[in-house]
Design a protein around this motif. Structure first.
Motif, PDB file in Angstrom:
ATOM      1  N   TRP A  42      45.549  42.324  34.085  1.00 30.45           N
ATOM      2  CA  TRP A  42      44.970  43.622  33.701  1.00 30.45           C
ATOM      3  C   TRP A  42      43.503  43.454  33.309  1.00 30.45           C
ATOM      4  N   PHE A  43      43.236  42.458  32.491  1.00 25.53           N
ATOM      5  CA  PHE A  43      41.871  42.254  31.992  1.00 25.53           C
ATOM      6  C   PHE A  43      40.919  41.898  33.132  1.00 25.53           C
ATOM      7  N   LEU A  44      41.300  40.941  33.968  1.00 23.35           N
ATOM      8  CA  LEU A  44      40.424  40.480  35.035  1.00 23.35           C
ATOM      9  C   LEU A  44      40.192  41.555  36.084  1.00 23.35           C
ATOM     10  N   ASP A  45      41.182  42.424  36.294  1.00 28.80           N
ATOM     11  CA  ASP A  45      41.017  43.495  37.277  1.00 28.80           C
ATOM     12  C   ASP A  45      39.978  44.528  36.850  1.00 28.80           C
ATOM     13  N   HIS A  46      39.582  44.511  35.575  1.00 34.13           N
ATOM     14  CA  HIS A  46      38.534  45.420  35.114  1.00 34.13           C
ATOM     15  C   HIS A  46      37.137  44.838  35.318  1.00 34.13           C
ATOM     16  N   ALA A  47      37.051  43.617  35.808  1.00 31.87           N
ATOM     17  CA  ALA A  47      35.760  42.970  35.993  1.00 31.87           C
ATOM     18  C   ALA A  47      35.149  43.329  37.344  1.00 31.87           C
ATOM     19  N   ASP A  48      33.837  43.400  37.362  1.00 28.17           N
ATOM     20  CA  ASP A  48      33.119  43.545  38.626  1.00 28.17           C
ATOM     21  C   ASP A  48      33.039  42.199  39.342  1.00 28.17           C
ATOM     22  N   LEU A  49      33.185  41.116  38.567  1.00 29.86           N
ATOM     23  CA  LEU A  49      33.169  39.780  39.137  1.00 29.86           C
ATOM     24  C   LEU A  49      33.914  38.840  38.191  1.00 29.86           C
ATOM     25  N   HIS A  81      27.547  49.032  32.179  1.00 27.13           N
ATOM     26  CA  HIS A  81      26.956  47.747  32.534  1.00 27.13           C
ATOM     27  C   HIS A  81      27.912  46.998  33.462  1.00 27.13           C
ATOM     28  N   PRO A  82      27.399  46.192  34.386  1.00 29.89           N
ATOM     29  CA  PRO A  82      28.285  45.311  35.154  1.00 29.89           C
ATOM     30  C   PRO A  82      29.037  44.384  34.207  1.00 29.89           C
ATOM     31  N   PHE A  83      30.324  44.158  34.510  1.00 25.91           N
ATOM     32  CA  PHE A  83      31.167  43.349  33.638  1.00 25.91           C
ATOM     33  C   PHE A  83      31.642  42.123  34.394  1.00 25.91           C
ATOM     34  N   VAL A  84      31.313  40.944  33.856  1.00 27.77           N
ATOM     35  CA  VAL A  84      31.710  39.665  34.426  1.00 27.77           C
ATOM     36  C   VAL A  84      32.714  39.017  33.480  1.00 27.77           C
ATOM     37  N   ALA A  85      33.766  38.418  34.028  1.00 26.79           N
ATOM     38  CA  ALA A  85      34.759  37.717  33.214  1.00 26.79           C
ATOM     39  C   ALA A  85      34.925  36.303  33.745  1.00 26.79           C
ATOM     40  N   SER A  86      34.775  35.311  32.865  1.00 25.19           N
ATOM     41  CA  SER A  86      35.058  33.927  33.230  1.00 25.19           C
ATOM     42  C   SER A  86      36.503  33.591  32.889  1.00 25.19           C
ATOM     43  N   TYR A  87      37.171  32.897  33.802  1.00 30.37           N
ATOM     44  CA  TYR A  87      38.546  32.463  33.567  1.00 30.37           C
ATOM     45  C   TYR A  87      38.505  30.972  33.264  1.00 30.37           C
ATOM     46  N   HIS A  88      38.335  30.637  31.983  1.00 32.19           N
ATOM     47  CA  HIS A  88      38.230  29.243  31.567  1.00 32.19           C
ATOM     48  C   HIS A  88      39.586  28.601  31.302  1.00 32.19           C
ATOM     49  N   VAL A 107      43.951  32.360  40.075  1.00 32.36           N
ATOM     50  CA  VAL A 107      43.653  33.756  39.745  1.00 32.36           C
ATOM     51  C   VAL A 107      44.134  34.672  40.859  1.00 32.36           C
ATOM     52  N   TRP A 108      43.945  34.264  42.091  1.00 33.20           N
ATOM     53  CA  TRP A 108      44.472  35.057  43.205  1.00 33.20           C
ATOM     54  C   TRP A 108      45.995  35.139  43.130  1.00 33.20           C
ATOM     55  N   ASP A 109      46.631  34.034  42.768  1.00 35.29           N
ATOM     56  CA  ASP A 109      48.088  34.028  42.659  1.00 35.29           C
ATOM     57  C   ASP A 109      48.582  34.990  41.572  1.00 35.29           C
ATOM     58  N   LEU A 110      47.749  35.231  40.560  1.00 38.55           N
ATOM     59  CA  LEU A 110      48.111  36.199  39.529  1.00 38.55           C
ATOM     60  C   LEU A 110      48.151  37.626  40.080  1.00 38.55           C
ATOM     61  N   GLY A 111      47.532  37.820  41.238  1.00 35.96           N
ATOM     62  CA  GLY A 111      47.482  39.156  41.837  1.00 35.96           C
ATOM     63  C   GLY A 111      46.236  39.935  41.475  1.00 35.96           C
ATOM     64  N   VAL A 112      45.196  39.249  41.010  1.00 33.63           N
ATOM     65  CA  VAL A 112      43.949  39.913  40.628  1.00 33.63           C
ATOM     66  C   VAL A 112      43.237  40.429  41.873  1.00 33.63           C
ATOM     67  N   ASP A 113      42.801  41.693  41.816  1.00 31.71           N
ATOM     68  CA  ASP A 113      42.132  42.312  42.954  1.00 31.71           C
ATOM     69  C   ASP A 113      40.613  42.256  42.860  1.00 31.71           C
ATOM     70  N   ALA A 114      40.066  41.949  41.681  1.00 32.49           N
ATOM     71  CA  ALA A 114      38.619  41.889  41.512  1.00 32.49           C
ATOM     72  C   ALA A 114      38.039  40.724  42.322  1.00 32.49           C
ATOM     73  N   PRO A 115      36.751  40.817  42.696  1.00 34.21           N
ATOM     74  CA  PRO A 115      36.115  39.695  43.397  1.00 34.21           C
ATOM     75  C   PRO A 115      36.116  38.440  42.522  1.00 34.21           C
ATOM     76  N   VAL A 116      36.426  37.304  43.114  1.00 34.61           N
ATOM     77  CA  VAL A 116      36.504  36.043  42.371  1.00 34.61           C
ATOM     78  C   VAL A 116      35.602  35.019  43.047  1.00 34.61           C
ATOM     79  N   LEU A 140      37.834  41.867  24.906  1.00 33.85           N
ATOM     80  CA  LEU A 140      38.121  43.298  24.988  1.00 33.85           C
ATOM     81  C   LEU A 140      36.950  44.123  24.474  1.00 33.85           C
ATOM     82  N   ALA A 141      36.283  43.648  23.411  1.00 36.72           N
ATOM     83  CA  ALA A 141      35.094  44.338  22.910  1.00 36.72           C
ATOM     84  C   ALA A 141      34.002  44.371  23.975  1.00 36.72           C
ATOM     85  N   GLY A 142      33.850  43.254  24.695  1.00 32.77           N
ATOM     86  CA  GLY A 142      32.864  43.216  25.763  1.00 32.77           C
ATOM     87  C   GLY A 142      33.194  44.187  26.881  1.00 32.77           C
ATOM     88  N   LEU A 143      34.469  44.284  27.231  1.00 35.62           N
ATOM     89  CA  LEU A 143      34.888  45.223  28.264  1.00 35.62           C
ATOM     90  C   LEU A 143      34.603  46.660  27.843  1.00 35.62           C
TER      91      LEU A 143
END
Length: 370
Positions: free
Chosen positions: A145-152, A109-116, A164-173, A98-101
């Protein structure tokens, strides 16, 4: 002259001295990025760890539900806040993610999120069984919510991308394997390791190393090995170890628990095994399976989660269906019977699973955002 690498601020709630797939990936990417002349400052929870170059500790508190983990406050150290940054990359969705976001949003800045890690899978650690469903649902809403704020969004496998798609995330994956350090993980003479752990017998060795978590379904390995002419070796530790040891005493299995193994020992551990056994259905990549393959050891694993993709059935190991103990035993036996052929296939794919290839792809993705 090549274009300088972007400066990437990495935020993670899981880091050294805790050892797991996330900390290994973040620290390895950091080291490789720095070795190529780039800057990748890491923001991590303050712990009993001597930080190295470009590692910055944020204030943190002990995590009450899991020994060894810490909860970081969503703050960005001044050294990162006031530095030149091109891309922000969060590896976890909690305090420091969240601090990074916030940092990325404030400075555009562009925001990237890894889903580990699928956080919903760990609901049972923090709440009673009756409330697990509610916590799982809340976790998935937070992840979305968090992943949808990512640019990637980056996932370590195609199976995890689909989740991640099944979660309904709209951001590019984009799927991006974390990669294996093939310089460290290579076929190694295990003689000294075997002697040190009193494993000099003539029986085949079947083993697992990693976190002993309930979600890993490690008792399935004991059930599958019951009566099998092999020695089962567990490396690692975790909350399920005590119950796992108790069950081992009730079964007709030759089992050794080695405890936590330093990363410097792991190549010898993998090389000592005739088969790596992996019953965990919740992996987002299954990095230890790829480390084993890099050492020439094939894998018998569950056909679920990312392992359905990580293990190339009949080429680098064999699958079994989740919950099918007899099928697990058959997969182990077949892996042992065909070990020589499977080993050749594993070693032929070392370059394809290397961390160097992952960093090449990572650089391309970062540049695409700029």
């Amino acid at each position: 002259m090549s274009e300088p690498l972007p400066t990437v601020a990495a935020f993670t709630d899981s880091y050294l001295p805790t050892v797991n797939g996330v900390t290994y990936t973040v620290s390895t990417w950091h080291d490789r990025w720095q070795s190529r002349g780039g800057e990748m400052p890491i923001v991590y929870p303050r712990a009993d760890y001597d930080s190295g170059p470009s590692e910055y500790a944020a204030r943190s508190l002990p995590f009450p539900f899991y020994d060894g983990y810490r909860m970081a406050l969503p703050t960005t150290p001044d050294e990162v806040l006031n530095g030149d940054v091109d891309v922000v990359h969060a590896h976890t969705p909690f305090g420091l993610g969240l601090a990074g976001l916030r940092f990325a949003s404030k400075h555009d800045h562009p925001f990237v999120a890894s889903y580990h890690t699928p956080t919903a899978e760990y609901a049972s650690y923090v709440v009673p069984d009756a409330a697990t469903g509610l916590v799982r649902s809340a976790s998935e809403r937070w992840e979305r919510w968090f992943l949808d704020h990512a640019d990637l969004v980056l996932t370590p496998s195609e199976r995890t991308r689909d989740h991640v798609w099944d979660l309904g995330v709209d951001a590019p994956v984009e799927p991006l394997p974390n990669g294996v350090d093939v310089e460290q993980f290579r076929p190694t003479d295990p003689t000294e390791f075997l002697a040190r752990h009193d494993l000099d017998g003539d029986r085949p060795l079947v083993g697992y190393t990693g976190r002993h978590g309930y979600e890993k379904c490690l008792p399935d390995l004991l059930a599958a090995a019951d009566g099998l002419d092999a020695t089962v070796v567990f490396g690692g530790d975790g909350p399920a170890r005590e119950e796992l040891e108790a069950e081992a005493r009730e079964r007709d299995v030759d089992v050794r628990f080695l405890g936590f193994l330093d990363r410097e020992e792991l190549a010898a551990f993998y090389s000592a095994l005739d088969a790596f056994a992996f019953p965990s259905p919740v992996e987002t990549e299954g990095l230890v399976a790829l480390e084993a393959n890099a050492c020439g050891t094939p894998v018998a694993g569950v056909n679920a989660g990312a392992l359905a993709e990580t293990i190339d059935d009949g080429e680098t190991g064999y699958h079994y269906e989740r919950g099918d103990v007899d099928g697990f035993r058959d997969a182990i036996e077949r892996t042992l019977d065909e070990r020589d052929r499977l080993t050749e296939n594993c070693l032929a794919r070392r370059d394809a699973i290397s961390v160097e290839r992952a960093i090449d792809q990572l650089e391309e993705l970062y540049r695409g955002l700029l």
